[in-house]
Design an enzyme around this catalytic site. Structure first.
Site, PDB file in Angstrom:
ATOM      1  N   ASN A 106      27.287  21.100  -4.992  1.00 31.09           N
ATOM      2  CA  ASN A 106      27.398  19.660  -4.776  1.00 31.09           C
ATOM      3  C   ASN A 106      28.537  19.381  -3.804  1.00 31.09           C
ATOM      4  O   ASN A 106      29.542  20.091  -3.809  1.00 31.09           O
ATOM      5  CB  ASN A 106      27.699  18.982  -6.128  1.00 31.09           C
ATOM      6  CG  ASN A 106      27.682  17.469  -6.051  1.00 31.09           C
ATOM      7  OD1 ASN A 106      27.021  16.884  -5.195  1.00 31.09           O
ATOM      8  ND2 ASN A 106      28.409  16.826  -6.944  1.00 31.09           N
ATOM      9  N   SER A 135      35.285  18.097  -1.132  1.00 28.27           N
ATOM     10  CA  SER A 135      35.123  19.353  -1.868  1.00 28.27           C
ATOM     11  C   SER A 135      33.652  19.746  -1.924  1.00 28.27           C
ATOM     12  O   SER A 135      32.774  18.884  -1.934  1.00 28.27           O
ATOM     13  CB  SER A 135      35.619  19.210  -3.319  1.00 28.27           C
ATOM     14  OG  SER A 135      36.938  18.717  -3.359  1.00 28.27           O
TER      15      SER A 135
END
Ligand code: GRF
Length: 198
Positions: A106, A135
């Site tokens: 993700n 991230s």
């Protein structure tokens, strides 16, 4: 060649960047299908690249589990090596995570574990921090709590709105995502084996 399914909810700008990268014959991964939880604008990129797509409409199901079961069934048709959540604004139910982990990643518009959840950009702004980030993580059962694969800091500027800050973060997210997919495909990053499908 690593085969990839990408799941989206929105405009799919990160998806578009991954499609552009994968269009290079030297890129070691191929996007084989694009899925969404609604008629997302980003599905137009699938059409533009001639890649099959599917929609599992969130509203059509009574529970997250039933929605997830259909999503899982669609994914099994394509059996990708890797699933990329690229702005999919739904938590996957446990059964879907269990079926595909650790091969689900993700992207998140904050420097995890700071500001997890659906409003990572807004929460960073509200907290008044001088820098946030982007991230790429492995998906687990928590909210943006899985192992971090790559991340980078992004400055917050005076006068930033949620939109301007998000637009500064997104190019970093894209670069990190493309790099992580490439590293997984080249075996430089090993997510571990997927349990045999039941
Ligand atoms: C990205 O910032 C993603 O991390 C967040 O939503 C954005 C997706 O944008 N959850 P797009 O659909 O790729 O344009």
């Amino acid at each position: 060649m690593l085969t990839v399914a990408v799941l989206i909810s929105g405009t799919g700008s990160n998806l578009r960047a991954l499609l552009d990268a994968a269009d290079d014959p030297g890129f070691p991964a191929r996007i084989i299908v694009i899925g969404a939880d609604r008629e997302a604008d980003g599905l137009a990129h699938a059409e533009a690249f001639g890649i099959p797509s599917f929609v599992v409409p969130w509203e059509a199901f009574d529970s997250r589990e039933e929605w997830g079961a259909e999503l899982d069934a669609q994914l099994r048709v394509w059996n990708p090596d890797l699933i990329v959540l690229s702005g999919l604004m739904r938590l996957l139910p446990h059964d879907v995570v269990a079926a595909w982990a650790p091969n689900i990643i993700n992207t998140h518009p904050a420097y995890l574990p700071e500001f997890p959840g659906a409003h990572g950009v807004r929460d960073a702004l509200a907290a008044g921090v001088g820098e946030t980030g982007a991230s790429v993580i492995v998906v687990d059962d928590g909210v943006d709590s899985g192992p971090i694969l790559a991340q980078e800091r992004v400055p917050v500027h005076e006068g930033d709105t949620e939109a301007t800050l998000h637009e500064r973060i997104k190019p970093v997210e894209r670069r990190l995502l493309i790099d992580v997919v490439r590293r997984i495909a080249e075996g430089e990053l090993d997510l571990g084996a997927r349990p045999s499908p039941n």
